[in-house]
Design a protein around this motif. Structure first.
Motif, short mmCIF file in Angstrom:
data_model
loop_
_atom_site.label_atom_id
_atom_site.label_comp_id
_atom_site.label_asym_id
_atom_site.label_seq_id
_atom_site.Cartn_x
_atom_site.Cartn_y
_atom_site.Cartn_z
N LEU A 26 20.00 33.39 48.63
CA LEU A 26 21.27 32.72 48.88
C LEU A 26 22.25 33.07 47.77
O LEU A 26 21.91 33.04 46.59
CB LEU A 26 21.08 31.21 48.93
CG LEU A 26 20.30 30.66 50.11
CD1 LEU A 26 20.11 29.16 49.96
CD2 LEU A 26 21.01 30.97 51.40
N SER A 27 23.47 33.38 48.18
CA SER A 27 24.49 33.68 47.18
C SER A 27 25.05 32.39 46.61
O SER A 27 24.88 31.31 47.18
CB SER A 27 25.62 34.52 47.81
OG SER A 27 26.32 33.73 48.74
N SER A 30 27.46 30.67 49.08
CA SER A 30 26.86 29.93 50.18
C SER A 30 26.25 28.62 49.69
O SER A 30 26.28 27.61 50.40
CB SER A 30 25.81 30.77 50.90
OG SER A 30 24.73 31.06 50.05
N ASP A 34 27.43 24.95 50.98
CA ASP A 34 26.47 23.97 51.47
C ASP A 34 26.66 22.62 50.78
O ASP A 34 26.65 21.57 51.43
CB ASP A 34 25.04 24.45 51.26
CG ASP A 34 24.66 25.57 52.21
OD1 ASP A 34 25.36 25.75 53.22
OD2 ASP A 34 23.65 26.26 51.94
#
Length: 57
Positions: A26-27, A30, A34
């Motif tokens: 996951l970057s 992101s 979230d």
């Protein structure tokens, strides 16, 4: 009924192990998105309840 011992069960059980596949990372963007979505969702619930009380529900 099958009983499994911890040593015989794969780490991702009941999903089959991936052969040579790496899990996607996951970057940072992101992860921040979230967290923001969860915060907005968490603030909407009391906000909607407050609006409902203000309207008279």
């Amino acid at each position: 009924m099958n009983t499994y011992r911890a040593q015989s069960v794969p780490a991702k059980w009941p999903f089959p192990p991936g052969k040579g596949r790496k899990t996607p990372k996951l970057s940072l963007g992101s992860m921040v998105a979230d967290v923001c979505l969860v915060a907005v969702w968490g603030a909407m619930i009391p906000g909607m309840m407050w609006l409902g009380v203000a309207v008279g529900f």
